[in-house]
Scaffold this motif. Structure first.
Motif, PDB file in Angstrom:
ATOM      1  N   SER A 176      -3.874   0.465   9.731  1.00 32.61           N
ATOM      2  CA  SER A 176      -4.905   1.223  10.449  1.00 32.61           C
ATOM      3  C   SER A 176      -5.213   0.593  11.808  1.00 32.61           C
ATOM      4  N   SER A 232      -2.306   4.758   4.161  1.00 34.43           N
ATOM      5  CA  SER A 232      -3.590   4.081   4.426  1.00 34.43           C
ATOM      6  C   SER A 232      -3.444   2.772   5.200  1.00 34.43           C
ATOM      7  N   ARG A 252       0.839  -1.200   0.000  1.00 37.02           N
ATOM      8  CA  ARG A 252       0.000   0.000   0.000  1.00 37.02           C
ATOM      9  C   ARG A 252       0.870   1.244   0.000  1.00 37.02           C
ATOM     10  N   ASP A 253       0.226   2.396   0.045  1.00 36.96           N
ATOM     11  CA  ASP A 253       0.983   3.645   0.209  1.00 36.96           C
ATOM     12  C   ASP A 253       1.434   3.748   1.674  1.00 36.96           C
ATOM     13  N   ARG A 260       3.973   4.816   9.131  1.00 39.53           N
ATOM     14  CA  ARG A 260       4.629   4.877   7.822  1.00 39.53           C
ATOM     15  C   ARG A 260       6.039   4.271   7.915  1.00 39.53           C
TER      16      ARG A 260
END
Ligand SMILES: Nc1nc2c(ncn2[C@@H]2O[C@H](COP(=O)(O)OP(=O)(O)OP(=O)(O)O)[C@@H](O)[C@H]2O)c(=O)[nH]1
Ligand SMILES: C=C(OP(=O)(O)O)C(=O)O
Length: 212
Positions: free
Chosen positions: A22, A19, A15-16, A34
């Protein structure tokens, strides 16, 4: 368990940097999440590059700039996920088409304890479909497909171990399920973190300030 692995393309969905993870938002702020995604992805990419029989490592992502910044220098290819192939399964089907008809290994980017011996154990299976299950025996953390499994479609998501076994059976494909400490824990929750060996936690903590 007799065939040499040879010529496998490993595909890592990523993913980036915003997002994902979570489920750790209650215990980690956005910058730390991140950083964690990056540290884990680098570990998985490095492990795959060091694994016998893995010829290419392809990271498929909707955020190629983030993937390149994260994996710079590790010898992986970054493949952009087209907008008309959304989600994890869409990304993987696209990567599979690009990889071509050879042997494929899907590895999630969040496996902190993954080692080359785990990759070898998965690739050593003779079955057309091999799954390394998560510790709940519910999810799929690695999935290896031999070329004979061309009809098999990805069913990642909740309960994917059972869904992948159903998918294999629907096409008359034998499936092997592997359970190993190195493939059992994908780091999604604080409880996953607690399940990891101390040495693995120490290594990840060194690179992610503020981690539990
Ligand atoms: N390219 C791509 N990769 C994805 C997508 N969704 C999940 N992934 C990756 O697939 C692997 C498994 O992801 P999950 O554990 O389901 O999700 P996660 O990103 O950890 O985040 P949370 O579900 O928010 O905890 C990780 O390597 C993710 O980066 C997607 O839509 N596209
Ligand atoms: C997407 C999956 O994993 P997770 O539990 O990390 O969401 C899966 O196991 O298919």
């Amino acid at each position: 368990m007799t065939r040499p692995p040879g010529g496998t393309t490993a595909v890592v969905p990523l993913r980036d940097g915003v997002s994902g993870k979570s489920r750790l938002a209650a215990v980690l702020d956005a910058a730390a999440r991140r950083r964690l995604v990056q540290v884990l992805a680098r570990h998985v990419a490095t492990t795959l590059r060091a694994s016998a029989g893995v010829e290419r490592v392809v990271v498929v992502t909707a955020d190629p700039a983030f993937a390149r910044a994260t994996l710079d220098g590790l010898g992986v290819e970054v493949l952009e996920q087209p907008t008309d192939r959304p989600g994890l399964n869409g990304a993987l089907e696209h990567a599979r088409e690009v990889a071509g008809p050879g042997r494929l290994l899907v590895a999630h980017a969040d496996l902190p304890a993954l080692a080359p011996a785990d990759v070898a154990a998965v690739l050593a299976q003779d079955a057309p479909v091999t799954i390394a299950a998560d510790r709940y025996r519910s999810g799929t953390n690695l999935l290896a497909l031999r070329p004979s499994a061309r009809a098999f479609r990805f069913r990642f998501g909740a309960g994917s171990l059972a869904a992948h076994l159903v998918e294999a059976a629907a096409h008359g494909l034998e499936a092997a399920v592997v359970h190993r400490p190195g493939t059992a824990v994908d780091l999604d929750t604080a409880d996953d973190w607690a399940q990891l060996p101390g040495a693995v936690r120490a290594a990840v903590s060194r690179d992610v300030p503020g981690l539990m």
